[in-house]
Design an enzyme around this catalytic site. Structure first.
Site, PDB file in Angstrom:
ATOM      1  N   LYS A   1     101.677   2.537   2.228  1.00 15.47           N
ATOM      2  CA  LYS A   1     103.155   1.717   1.893  1.00 15.47           C
ATOM      3  C   LYS A   1     103.321   1.549   2.812  1.00 15.47           C
ATOM      4  O   LYS A   1     104.722   1.589   4.347  1.00 15.47           O
ATOM      5  CB  LYS A   1     104.214   1.985   1.137  1.00 15.47           C
ATOM      6  CG  LYS A   1     105.088   1.493   0.420  1.00 15.47           C
ATOM      7  CD  LYS A   1     106.131   2.144  -0.266  1.00 15.47           C
ATOM      8  CE  LYS A   1     107.473   0.913  -0.755  1.00 15.47           C
ATOM      9  NZ  LYS A   1     106.943   0.131  -0.975  1.00 15.47           N
TER      10      LYS A   1
HETATM   11  N1  PMP Z   1     103.182  -1.832  -5.813  1.00 11.22           N
HETATM   12  C1  PMP Z   1     103.311  -2.545  -4.114  1.00 11.22           C
HETATM   13  C2  PMP Z   1     102.623  -3.067  -3.665  1.00 11.22           C
HETATM   14  C3  PMP Z   1     104.962  -1.916  -3.945  1.00 11.22           C
HETATM   15  O1  PMP Z   1     105.277  -2.638  -3.458  1.00 11.22           O
HETATM   16  C4  PMP Z   1     105.079  -1.007  -4.903  1.00 11.22           C
HETATM   17  C5  PMP Z   1     106.995  -0.801  -4.502  1.00 11.22           C
HETATM   18  N2  PMP Z   1     106.771   0.900  -3.812  1.00 11.22           N
HETATM   19  C6  PMP Z   1     104.344  -0.517  -6.031  1.00 11.22           C
HETATM   20  C7  PMP Z   1     103.341  -0.779  -6.630  1.00 11.22           C
HETATM   21  C8  PMP Z   1     105.331   0.444  -7.307  1.00 11.22           C
HETATM   22  O2  PMP Z   1     105.062   2.197  -6.547  1.00 11.22           O
HETATM   23  P1  PMP Z   1     106.602   2.695  -6.989  1.00 11.22           P
HETATM   24  O3  PMP Z   1     106.140   2.771  -7.981  1.00 11.22           O
HETATM   25  O4  PMP Z   1     106.269   4.005  -5.896  1.00 11.22           O
HETATM   26  O5  PMP Z   1     107.955   2.549  -6.137  1.00 11.22           O
END
Ligand code: PMP
Length: 306
Positions: A158
């Site tokens: 991320k």
């Molecule tokens: N995909 C992307 C591109 C994101 O930015 C996020 C948000 N963090 C998610 C999926 C979902 O991840 P999470 O459930 O860990 O927040």
């Protein structure tokens, strides 16, 4: 919408005022996107505020940093403690928590040797795709921007720079009158939303794209997969074609910010009669109960702040 300002931000090991948490204009991350970050939520429960899956988020932050060879100056445990301190210091009950680690000042250029700085902020933030969107479902466009392939960018990290592609997808969708984008991967299979993972329901089975479809491996995605299986649904991770979206009984997004958000239309085609479907609503209600500490079975996912 403007951020709901709070009093304190944790920055490089100490609590500073919101207005003091600044960086220099020659910060490496500002020029090259060399940051990794997280989004975490804290919910009000009968035992006070609780941060949902805190450890898993900080472990993912560490993994994102490892992928980009950024040495975090704090351990996962120290970062968890700092997040708790930020919620406490700001006297927050329900909030979104944003840890970020980034390459700071010192050098320019792509060797990226600049020391890593870390900050954690928190502020109140409602469902990312809106209360209304969560209730009635949102309208989505399949994007003309594809997710970067794994031999271009490691999308399971991320990282700040990765979001340039998501921003293009989101802006394109909004300019075309939609609420959100779904991006395909480099092979043409469904990947994910600009900031959410995607699930498809067909004939009672729940499908979601696998990690090799250039997705961020969402923590909410994992939560929903566990909850769905515990509720007796079959969950299948497999490549999905764009056409499978159009003929789905239900489609929904998951994410820390978006929580569970139903999709009611894709590219002008109504999904499941144009309203949120029963399995989506079942999972949304279960998710809301779990994050608020109403399901003892999942207590282990909550970190109480007080
Ligand atoms: N995909 C992307 C591109 C994101 O930015 C996020 C948000 N963090 C998610 C999926 C979902 O991840 P999470 O459930 O860990 O927040």
């Amino acid at each position: 919408m403007a951020l709901a300002k709070t009093k304190y931000i944790w920055m490089n090991g100490r609590m500073v005022g919101w207005e003091e948490a600044n960086v220099h204009v020659l910060t490496h991350a500002l020029h090259y996107g060399s940051s990794v970050f997280e989004g975490i939520r804290c919910y009000e429960t009968s035992r006070g505020p609780a941060i949902f899956r805190l450890k898993e988020h900080m472990v993912r932050l560490k993994q994102s940093a490892d992928i980009y060879m950024m040495k975090l100056p704090y351990t996962v445990e120290e970062l968890c403690m700092a997040a708790i301190e930020v919620v406490k210091a700001n006297n927050l009950k329900e909030c979104y928590i944003r840890p970020i680690a980034f390459r700071g000042t010192g050098e320019m250029g792509l060797q990226a040797r600049n020391p890593v700085e870390v900050a954690i902020a928190a502020w109140p933030w409602g469902p990312y795709l809106g209360e209304e969107g969560q209730k009635k479902g949102i309208r989505v466009k399949v994007s003309s921007h594809i997710r970067p392939p794994p031999n271009s960018l490691p999308m399971n990290a991320k990282a700040g720079g990765h979001y340039l592609s998501s921003i293009l997808a989101k802006m394109e969708a909004v300019q075309a009158g939609y609420d959100e984008a779904i991006m395909l991967d480099h092979r043409g299979f469904v990947s994910e939303g600009s900031g959410e993972n995607v699930f498809v329901v067909k004939d009672g089975v729940i499908y979601t794209p696998p990690p090799h479809a250039s997705i961020l491996i969402g923590i909410t995605r994992n939560t929903i997969m566990v909850l769905a299986e515990d509720l007796g649904y079959r969950v299948v991770e497999e490549d999905l074609t764009r056409a499978m979206l159009y003929v789905a009984d239900e489609v929904f997004f998951t994410g820390t910010a978006a929580e569970v958000t139903p999709v009611r239309e894709i590219d002008g085609i109504p999904i499941g009669g144009g309203k949120p479907g029963p399995i989506t609503l079942h999972l949304l209600n279960e998710y809301k109960a779990v994050v608020r500490g109403e399901k003892p079975k999942y207590e282990g996912w909550l970190t109480y702040v007080e």
